[in-house]
Design a protein around this motif. Structure first.
Motif, PDB file in Angstrom:
ATOM      1  N   SER A  79      36.990  55.493  51.089  1.00 52.85           N
ATOM      2  CA  SER A  79      38.491  55.331  50.799  1.00 52.85           C
ATOM      3  C   SER A  79      38.775  54.159  51.577  1.00 52.85           C
ATOM      4  CB  SER A  79      39.056  56.580  51.177  1.00 52.85           C
ATOM      5  OG  SER A  79      40.543  56.167  51.060  1.00 52.85           O
ATOM      6  N   LEU A  80      39.682  53.129  50.950  1.00 54.59           N
ATOM      7  CA  LEU A  80      40.034  51.802  51.521  1.00 54.59           C
ATOM      8  C   LEU A  80      41.351  51.697  51.496  1.00 54.59           C
ATOM      9  CD1 LEU A  80      37.260  49.547  49.555  1.00 54.59           C
ATOM     10  CD2 LEU A  80      37.595  50.018  51.974  1.00 54.59           C
ATOM     11  N   HIS A  81      42.416  52.894  51.514  1.00 56.10           N
ATOM     12  CA  HIS A  81      43.669  52.537  51.454  1.00 56.10           C
ATOM     13  C   HIS A  81      44.098  51.786  52.599  1.00 56.10           C
ATOM     14  CE1 HIS A  81      47.864  54.339  51.960  1.00 56.10           C
ATOM     15  NE2 HIS A  81      47.836  53.966  50.747  1.00 56.10           N
ATOM     16  N   GLY A  82      44.934  50.671  52.115  1.00 57.98           N
ATOM     17  CA  GLY A  82      45.451  49.953  53.205  1.00 57.98           C
ATOM     18  C   GLY A  82      44.666  48.786  53.687  1.00 57.98           C
ATOM     19  N   ALA A  83      43.327  48.768  53.570  1.00 59.98           N
ATOM     20  CA  ALA A  83      42.188  47.936  54.103  1.00 59.98           C
ATOM     21  C   ALA A  83      42.636  46.470  53.985  1.00 59.98           C
ATOM     22  CB  ALA A  83      40.830  48.253  53.681  1.00 59.98           C
ATOM     23  N   ARG A  84      42.589  45.883  54.953  1.00 58.04           N
ATOM     24  CA  ARG A  84      42.560  44.138  54.784  1.00 58.04           C
ATOM     25  C   ARG A  84      41.361  43.684  54.124  1.00 58.04           C
ATOM     26  NH1 ARG A  84      45.152  46.384  58.695  1.00 58.04           N
ATOM     27  NH2 ARG A  84      43.391  45.852  60.560  1.00 58.04           N
ATOM     28  N   VAL A  85      41.344  42.823  52.973  1.00 57.14           N
ATOM     29  CA  VAL A  85      40.119  42.444  52.442  1.00 57.14           C
ATOM     30  C   VAL A  85      40.038  41.079  52.069  1.00 57.14           C
ATOM     31  CG1 VAL A  85      39.433  44.962  51.780  1.00 57.14           C
ATOM     32  CG2 VAL A  85      40.864  43.461  50.159  1.00 57.14           C
ATOM     33  N   ALA A  86      40.994  40.265  52.286  1.00 51.84           N
ATOM     34  CA  ALA A  86      41.063  38.698  52.032  1.00 51.84           C
ATOM     35  C   ALA A  86      39.775  38.241  52.192  1.00 51.84           C
ATOM     36  CB  ALA A  86      42.137  38.090  52.746  1.00 51.84           C
ATOM     37  N   GLY A  87      39.150  37.542  51.210  1.00 48.02           N
ATOM     38  CA  GLY A  87      37.952  36.949  51.043  1.00 48.02           C
ATOM     39  C   GLY A  87      36.605  37.781  51.420  1.00 48.02           C
ATOM     40  N   THR A  88      36.861  39.245  51.072  1.00 48.63           N
ATOM     41  CA  THR A  88      35.589  40.077  51.189  1.00 48.63           C
ATOM     42  C   THR A  88      34.844  39.985  49.677  1.00 48.63           C
ATOM     43  OG1 THR A  88      36.937  41.442  52.809  1.00 48.63           O
ATOM     44  CG2 THR A  88      35.114  42.353  51.344  1.00 48.63           C
ATOM     45  N   TYR A  89      33.723  39.997  49.931  1.00 43.68           N
ATOM     46  CA  TYR A  89      32.670  40.326  48.551  1.00 43.68           C
ATOM     47  C   TYR A  89      32.379  41.711  48.621  1.00 43.68           C
ATOM     48  CZ  TYR A  89      31.354  35.324  48.109  1.00 43.68           C
ATOM     49  OH  TYR A  89      31.398  34.009  48.083  1.00 43.68           O
ATOM     50  N   PHE A  90      32.739  42.397  47.315  1.00 38.45           N
ATOM     51  CA  PHE A  90      32.414  43.679  47.144  1.00 38.45           C
ATOM     52  C   PHE A  90      31.178  43.921  46.280  1.00 38.45           C
ATOM     53  CE2 PHE A  90      36.767  43.895  48.545  1.00 38.45           C
ATOM     54  CZ  PHE A  90      36.694  45.235  49.264  1.00 38.45           C
ATOM     55  N   PRO A  91      30.367  44.992  46.087  1.00 35.05           N
ATOM     56  CA  PRO A  91      29.302  45.298  45.455  1.00 35.05           C
ATOM     57  C   PRO A  91      29.872  45.106  43.866  1.00 35.05           C
ATOM     58  CG  PRO A  91      29.695  47.092  46.961  1.00 35.05           C
ATOM     59  CD  PRO A  91      30.927  46.233  46.920  1.00 35.05           C
ATOM     60  N   ALA A  92      28.647  44.570  43.078  1.00 37.49           N
ATOM     61  CA  ALA A  92      29.021  44.558  41.805  1.00 37.49           C
ATOM     62  C   ALA A  92      29.167  45.982  40.955  1.00 37.49           C
ATOM     63  CB  ALA A  92      27.826  43.878  41.085  1.00 37.49           C
ATOM     64  N   ASN A  93      29.048  46.991  41.627  1.00 42.96           N
ATOM     65  CA  ASN A  93      28.806  48.224  40.815  1.00 42.96           C
ATOM     66  C   ASN A  93      30.175  49.096  41.144  1.00 42.96           C
ATOM     67  OD1 ASN A  93      28.386  48.903  43.447  1.00 42.96           O
ATOM     68  ND2 ASN A  93      27.045  50.678  42.705  1.00 42.96           N
ATOM     69  N   VAL A  94      31.187  48.052  41.678  1.00 45.33           N
ATOM     70  CA  VAL A  94      32.707  48.762  41.860  1.00 45.33           C
ATOM     71  C   VAL A  94      33.657  47.803  41.236  1.00 45.33           C
ATOM     72  CG1 VAL A  94      34.479  49.294  43.758  1.00 45.33           C
ATOM     73  CG2 VAL A  94      31.973  49.491  44.320  1.00 45.33           C
ATOM     74  N   THR A  95      34.338  48.407  40.338  1.00 45.74           N
ATOM     75  CA  THR A  95      35.231  47.392  39.552  1.00 45.74           C
ATOM     76  C   THR A  95      36.658  47.300  40.231  1.00 45.74           C
ATOM     77  OG1 THR A  95      36.449  49.442  38.558  1.00 45.74           O
ATOM     78  CG2 THR A  95      34.574  48.846  37.290  1.00 45.74           C
ATOM     79  N   ALA A  96      37.024  46.167  39.960  1.00 48.86           N
ATOM     80  CA  ALA A  96      38.392  45.756  40.264  1.00 48.86           C
ATOM     81  C   ALA A  96      39.395  46.780  40.282  1.00 48.86           C
ATOM     82  CB  ALA A  96      38.960  44.590  39.923  1.00 48.86           C
ATOM     83  N   ALA A  97      39.371  47.425  39.190  1.00 48.63           N
ATOM     84  CA  ALA A  97      40.411  48.929  38.940  1.00 48.63           C
ATOM     85  C   ALA A  97      40.466  49.820  40.310  1.00 48.63           C
ATOM     86  CB  ALA A  97      40.467  49.187  37.601  1.00 48.63           C
ATOM     87  N   GLU A  98      38.785  50.044  40.475  1.00 51.38           N
ATOM     88  CA  GLU A  98      38.547  51.282  41.265  1.00 51.38           C
ATOM     89  C   GLU A  98      38.835  50.668  42.633  1.00 51.38           C
ATOM     90  OE1 GLU A  98      37.256  54.215  41.796  1.00 51.38           O
ATOM     91  OE2 GLU A  98      37.529  54.197  39.439  1.00 51.38           O
TER      92      GLU A  98
END
Length: 115
Positions: A79-98
């Motif tokens: 769970s990433l509620h309120g996380a600061r993520v500017a410039g972060t790369y995420f895994p390809a298996n996680v959609t933008a909507a998720e």
């Protein structure tokens, strides 16, 4: 899902306290650092070595991942509620909507199967 856990682990304690030198010393001889289901809210990950870390199901509310590369991590159930993520790369298996649902509402991330 079980409630977030506070681990009896030197690396966990150092990371939570912001002691990056202590964290890096604690992980240097370990093959993996298992923070599955851990309570890592408001933790600053920006300069932490995340190469061996498992964050599956972790509670990461208000964590700081700015500029981090998370592409190798399994974020299922995190769970990433309120996380600061500017410039972060995420895994390809996680959609933008998720990700958006998790940032905004604190939902647990569901990953998708790779083709």
């Amino acid at each position: 899902m079980a409630p977030p856990r506070f681990l009896d682990d030197a690396a966990f304690k150092c990371l939570r306290a912001g002691d990056l030198d202590g964290y890096h010393r604690a992980i240097e001889s370990r093959a993996t650092i298992d923070f599955t289901g851990a309570d890592l809210r408001a933790t600053d990950f920006r300069k932490a070595n995340l190469g061996k870390v498992i964050l599956r199901g972790a509670y990461l509310r208000d964590a700081d991942f700015r500029g981090c590369d998370l592409r190798h991590l399994d974020l299922e159930g995190a769970s990433l509620h309120g996380a600061r993520v500017a410039g972060t790369y995420f895994p390809a298996n996680v959609t933008a909507a998720e990700l958006q649902m998790s940032f905004t509402h604190g939902t647990r991330i569901r990953t998708i199967e790779a083709d």
